[in-house]
Design a protein around this motif. Structure first.
Motif, PDB file in Angstrom:
ATOM      1  N   ALA A   1       3.309   4.494   7.129  1.00 57.07           N
ATOM      2  CA  ALA A   1       2.347   3.837   6.738  1.00 57.07           C
ATOM      3  C   ALA A   1       1.452   2.957   7.535  1.00 57.07           C
ATOM      4  CB  ALA A   1       2.780   2.998   5.661  1.00 57.07           C
ATOM      5  N   PRO A   2       0.066   2.814   7.592  1.00 55.81           N
ATOM      6  CA  PRO A   2      -0.617   2.095   8.346  1.00 55.81           C
ATOM      7  C   PRO A   2      -1.047   0.639   7.811  1.00 55.81           C
ATOM      8  CG  PRO A   2      -1.922   3.390   6.932  1.00 55.81           C
ATOM      9  CD  PRO A   2      -0.485   3.716   6.579  1.00 55.81           C
ATOM     10  N   VAL A   3       0.161  -0.111   8.287  1.00 59.18           N
ATOM     11  CA  VAL A   3       0.429  -1.650   7.546  1.00 59.18           C
ATOM     12  C   VAL A   3      -0.118  -2.613   8.218  1.00 59.18           C
ATOM     13  CG1 VAL A   3       2.547  -0.752   6.262  1.00 59.18           C
ATOM     14  CG2 VAL A   3       2.767  -1.607   8.731  1.00 59.18           C
ATOM     15  N   GLY A   4      -0.660  -2.208   9.368  1.00 63.60           N
ATOM     16  CA  GLY A   4      -1.259  -3.472  10.549  1.00 63.60           C
ATOM     17  C   GLY A   4      -2.010  -4.255  10.019  1.00 63.60           C
ATOM     18  N   ALA A   5      -2.755  -4.152   8.790  1.00 60.61           N
ATOM     19  CA  ALA A   5      -3.848  -5.341   8.273  1.00 60.61           C
ATOM     20  C   ALA A   5      -3.227  -6.475   7.739  1.00 60.61           C
ATOM     21  CB  ALA A   5      -4.817  -4.521   7.171  1.00 60.61           C
ATOM     22  N   HIS A   6      -1.580  -6.050   7.241  1.00 62.35           N
ATOM     23  CA  HIS A   6      -0.978  -7.421   6.473  1.00 62.35           C
ATOM     24  C   HIS A   6       0.093  -7.709   7.278  1.00 62.35           C
ATOM     25  CE1 HIS A   6       0.792  -3.812   4.392  1.00 62.35           C
ATOM     26  NE2 HIS A   6       2.176  -4.414   4.573  1.00 62.35           N
ATOM     27  N   TRP A   7       0.567  -6.722   8.164  1.00 60.71           N
ATOM     28  CA  TRP A   7       2.239  -6.890   8.909  1.00 60.71           C
ATOM     29  C   TRP A   7       2.305  -8.432   9.422  1.00 60.71           C
ATOM     30  CZ3 TRP A   7       5.538  -3.447   8.036  1.00 60.71           C
ATOM     31  CH2 TRP A   7       6.722  -3.500   8.717  1.00 60.71           C
TER      32      TRP A   7
ATOM     33  N   ASP B   1      -2.860  12.507   2.594  1.00 66.52           N
ATOM     34  CA  ASP B   1      -3.723  12.891   3.584  1.00 66.52           C
ATOM     35  C   ASP B   1      -3.686  12.212   5.022  1.00 66.52           C
ATOM     36  OD1 ASP B   1      -5.210  14.360   1.639  1.00 66.52           O
ATOM     37  OD2 ASP B   1      -6.259  12.620   1.026  1.00 66.52           O
ATOM     38  N   TRP B   2      -2.654  11.246   5.074  1.00 64.59           N
ATOM     39  CA  TRP B   2      -2.212  10.809   6.410  1.00 64.59           C
ATOM     40  C   TRP B   2      -2.019  11.962   7.543  1.00 64.59           C
ATOM     41  CZ3 TRP B   2       1.644   6.626   4.432  1.00 64.59           C
ATOM     42  CH2 TRP B   2       1.074   5.621   3.931  1.00 64.59           C
ATOM     43  N   SER B   3      -2.585  11.893   8.559  1.00 65.84           N
ATOM     44  CA  SER B   3      -2.267  12.725   9.735  1.00 65.84           C
ATOM     45  C   SER B   3      -0.991  12.488  10.212  1.00 65.84           C
ATOM     46  CB  SER B   3      -3.541  12.823  10.766  1.00 65.84           C
ATOM     47  OG  SER B   3      -3.593  11.586  11.428  1.00 65.84           O
ATOM     48  N   PRO B   4      -0.516  13.126  11.207  1.00 73.25           N
ATOM     49  CA  PRO B   4       0.727  13.066  11.961  1.00 73.25           C
ATOM     50  C   PRO B   4       0.522  11.953  13.031  1.00 73.25           C
ATOM     51  CG  PRO B   4       0.349  15.399  11.777  1.00 73.25           C
ATOM     52  CD  PRO B   4      -0.803  14.604  11.074  1.00 73.25           C
ATOM     53  N   THR B   5      -0.747  11.886  13.566  1.00 74.06           N
ATOM     54  CA  THR B   5      -1.108  10.684  14.306  1.00 74.06           C
ATOM     55  C   THR B   5      -1.064   9.390  13.499  1.00 74.06           C
ATOM     56  OG1 THR B   5      -2.549  11.974  15.770  1.00 74.06           O
ATOM     57  CG2 THR B   5      -2.833   9.771  15.870  1.00 74.06           C
TER      58      THR B   5
ATOM     59  N   ASP C   1      -5.589  -0.470   7.871  1.00 76.22           N
ATOM     60  CA  ASP C   1      -6.293   0.153   6.736  1.00 76.22           C
ATOM     61  C   ASP C   1      -6.026  -0.865   5.694  1.00 76.22           C
ATOM     62  OD1 ASP C   1      -6.934   1.383   4.561  1.00 76.22           O
ATOM     63  OD2 ASP C   1      -6.001   3.433   5.086  1.00 76.22           O
ATOM     64  N   ARG C   2      -7.293  -1.798   5.546  1.00 77.99           N
ATOM     65  CA  ARG C   2      -7.359  -2.784   4.532  1.00 77.99           C
ATOM     66  C   ARG C   2      -7.276  -2.142   3.217  1.00 77.99           C
ATOM     67  NH1 ARG C   2      -9.082  -7.929   5.816  1.00 77.99           N
ATOM     68  NH2 ARG C   2     -10.014  -8.367   8.046  1.00 77.99           N
ATOM     69  N   ASP C   3      -7.888  -1.048   2.978  1.00 80.54           N
ATOM     70  CA  ASP C   3      -7.459  -0.657   1.503  1.00 80.54           C
ATOM     71  C   ASP C   3      -6.338  -0.195   1.090  1.00 80.54           C
ATOM     72  OD1 ASP C   3     -10.335  -0.617   0.914  1.00 80.54           O
ATOM     73  OD2 ASP C   3     -10.668   1.301   1.656  1.00 80.54           O
ATOM     74  N   PHE C   4      -5.362   0.153   2.258  1.00 79.73           N
ATOM     75  CA  PHE C   4      -3.873   0.386   1.976  1.00 79.73           C
ATOM     76  C   PHE C   4      -3.272  -0.943   1.704  1.00 79.73           C
ATOM     77  CE2 PHE C   4       0.371   0.594   3.627  1.00 79.73           C
ATOM     78  CZ  PHE C   4       0.914   1.715   2.779  1.00 79.73           C
ATOM     79  N   SER C   5      -3.712  -1.879   2.712  1.00 72.25           N
ATOM     80  CA  SER C   5      -2.913  -3.194   2.400  1.00 72.25           C
ATOM     81  C   SER C   5      -3.264  -3.882   1.275  1.00 72.25           C
ATOM     82  CB  SER C   5      -3.398  -4.176   3.597  1.00 72.25           C
ATOM     83  OG  SER C   5      -2.842  -3.664   4.733  1.00 72.25           O
ATOM     84  N   ARG C   6      -4.498  -3.655   0.754  1.00 72.84           N
ATOM     85  CA  ARG C   6      -4.753  -4.273  -0.819  1.00 72.84           C
ATOM     86  C   ARG C   6      -3.808  -3.588  -1.717  1.00 72.84           C
ATOM     87  NH1 ARG C   6      -9.913  -5.318   1.602  1.00 72.84           N
ATOM     88  NH2 ARG C   6     -10.785  -3.268   1.346  1.00 72.84           N
TER      89      ARG C   6
ATOM     90  N   SER D   1       2.070   3.992  12.708  1.00 73.45           N
ATOM     91  CA  SER D   1       2.770   3.314  11.866  1.00 73.45           C
ATOM     92  C   SER D   1       1.966   1.774  11.660  1.00 73.45           C
ATOM     93  CB  SER D   1       4.256   3.374  12.021  1.00 73.45           C
ATOM     94  OG  SER D   1       4.964   2.657  11.065  1.00 73.45           O
ATOM     95  N   TRP D   2       2.983   0.769  12.228  1.00 69.22           N
ATOM     96  CA  TRP D   2       2.409  -0.364  11.946  1.00 69.22           C
ATOM     97  C   TRP D   2       1.400  -1.044  13.034  1.00 69.22           C
ATOM     98  CZ3 TRP D   2       3.746  -4.463  15.414  1.00 69.22           C
ATOM     99  CH2 TRP D   2       4.706  -4.521  16.095  1.00 69.22           C
TER     100      TRP D   2
END
Length: 378
Positions: free
Chosen positions: A86-92, A29-33, A43-48, A38-39
């Motif tokens: 992937a939205p990895v900013g919460a753990h990057w 369900d990730w949008s093109p934006t 998204d804390r749920d994704f990082s967990r 990306s990094w």
């Protein structure tokens, strides 16, 4: 200056397959934006979920939450995350440099308190370097930590601090003693682990021209730190902070930030071929392959305990040129009417993001100065 290509671990393809299956499910369900960011996506749920699979802090010792895998296997994870947008900013940041800093120079108490939380994807970090009057001239910073009977008192400001308003901790470089008369401004700087929930600390998001609020100004007003919030040696902060930059500047995030656009652009060109597109795409892919080899080489040096600061600076400089130019090349190749809605959305997001690629982690001018000095040109 050498870029020797290391051997990729033989089981990395299995790991790559596991990652692609995970990302295909997680990213349905990730949008093109979202993919374009990306990094820079948080998204804390994704990082967990990534932490549950052992893909954060994966090179660290097991007692601290790691999996004792190689740096090159970690690069496989980074590549696949970035390729998928992937939205990895919460753990990057914690995974990339603050965790390794604490592992290398932190106390045992700091390692046990912080590292497992990073590895689980539960603790987010920001970097406290730039100040209002000390951006590229970082040694001019004025934020001070003064020793007290029970620890330290912190006063000053940091600015352009990415994700400070969403993070749990900052690693801050501050002055703990004055510059010696006639001495180096790099002396007397120290690094501290700062809990962003402390009293006296305020965070003000800065809205940029794209409407984003990822940058922040952080103010310290008599913030009380414990004695053991000091990281490493007092006064050795400059050397410690600059040694981190090889981790920050050499990774795949320095040339793959625009990669989702390349994938979508090739799909669009396959559907509606344009004359001469093969030449432009071929050149971009060749540059991408070269940059990947350079980044893997720096990863191999880090694996061996070396400090490839100049090679890392070169990867970031050349990589930023590539990832900033890639969206424009695609725009020139494709008739807007032939572009998919996904590609138009990705290119629209990158038009706003791409100017920042050559700022974060050190400006182009600073990087070229480092390279020139190593080559004896200044």
């Amino acid at each position: 200056m050498r870029f020797d290509l290391p051997e990729i671990p033989p089981d990395s393809e299995k790991l790559r397959g596991e990652l692609r299956a995970f990302l295909a499910e997680a990213g349905r369900d990730w949008s093109p934006t979202t993919r374009a960011r990306s990094w820079m996506g948080f998204d804390r749920d994704f990082s967990r979920a990534v932490g549950e699979r052992g893909w954060i802090g994966m090179t660290w010792p097991k007692p601290y939450g790691g999996r004792e895998r190689s740096s090159l296997e970690r690069i496989v994870v980074l590549e696949e995350m970035l390729a998928a947008g992937a939205p990895v900013g919460a753990h990057w940041i914690g995974d990339r440099q603050q965790g390794p800093l604490i592992l290398r120079l932190g106390t045992e108490e700091q390692r046990n308190r912080i590292l497992p939380g990073i590895a689980r994807g539960e603790l987010a970090f920001c970097i406290g370097l730039s100040e209002p009057d000390a951006g590229s001239d970082l040694a001019a910073l004025r934020t001070r930590a003064e020793r007290t009977a029970t620890g330290w008192t912190l006063n000053g400001r940091k600015i352009w601090t990415t994700f400070a308003h969403k993070s749990d901790y900052m690693v801050a470089l501050v002055r703990t003693s004055p510059v010696p008369e006639g001495g180096s401004r790099h002396a007397g700087l120290s690094q501290f682990l700062v809990d962003l929930r402390l009293s006296g600390l305020s965070i003000r998001p800065i809205r940029d021209l794209a409407g984003e609020e990822s940058f922040n100004e952080v103010t310290f007003d008599d913030v009380k730190l414990r004695a053991d919030d000091l990281i490493g040696q007092e006064g050795a902060g400059w050397a410690q902070a600059t040694s981190e930059l090889a981790f920050e500047r050499s990774g795949p995030d320095r040339y793959l930030s625009s990669f989702p656009a390349l994938n979508a652009g090739i799909d669009a060109l396959n559907a509606a071929p344009q004359p001469g597109a093969e030449v432009t795409i071929g050149r971009m892919v060749a540059r991408l392959a070269t940059l990947r080899g350079m980044s893997l080489s720096v990863g191999g040096m880090l694996e061996r305990g070396e400090s490839p600061q100049v090679e890392a600076a070169l990867v970031k400089d050349v990589g930023n040129v590539f990832e900033q130019a890639l969206p424009e090349h695609l725009r020139n190749l494709l008739d807007p009417g032939e572009s998919t809605s996904e590609l138009r959305e990705i290119l629209g997001a990158l038009a706003q993001l791409a100017p920042t690629f050559s700022l974060r982690g050190g400006t182009r001018e600073i990087l070229r100065g480092i390279i020139a000095r190593d080559l004896g040109l200044r």
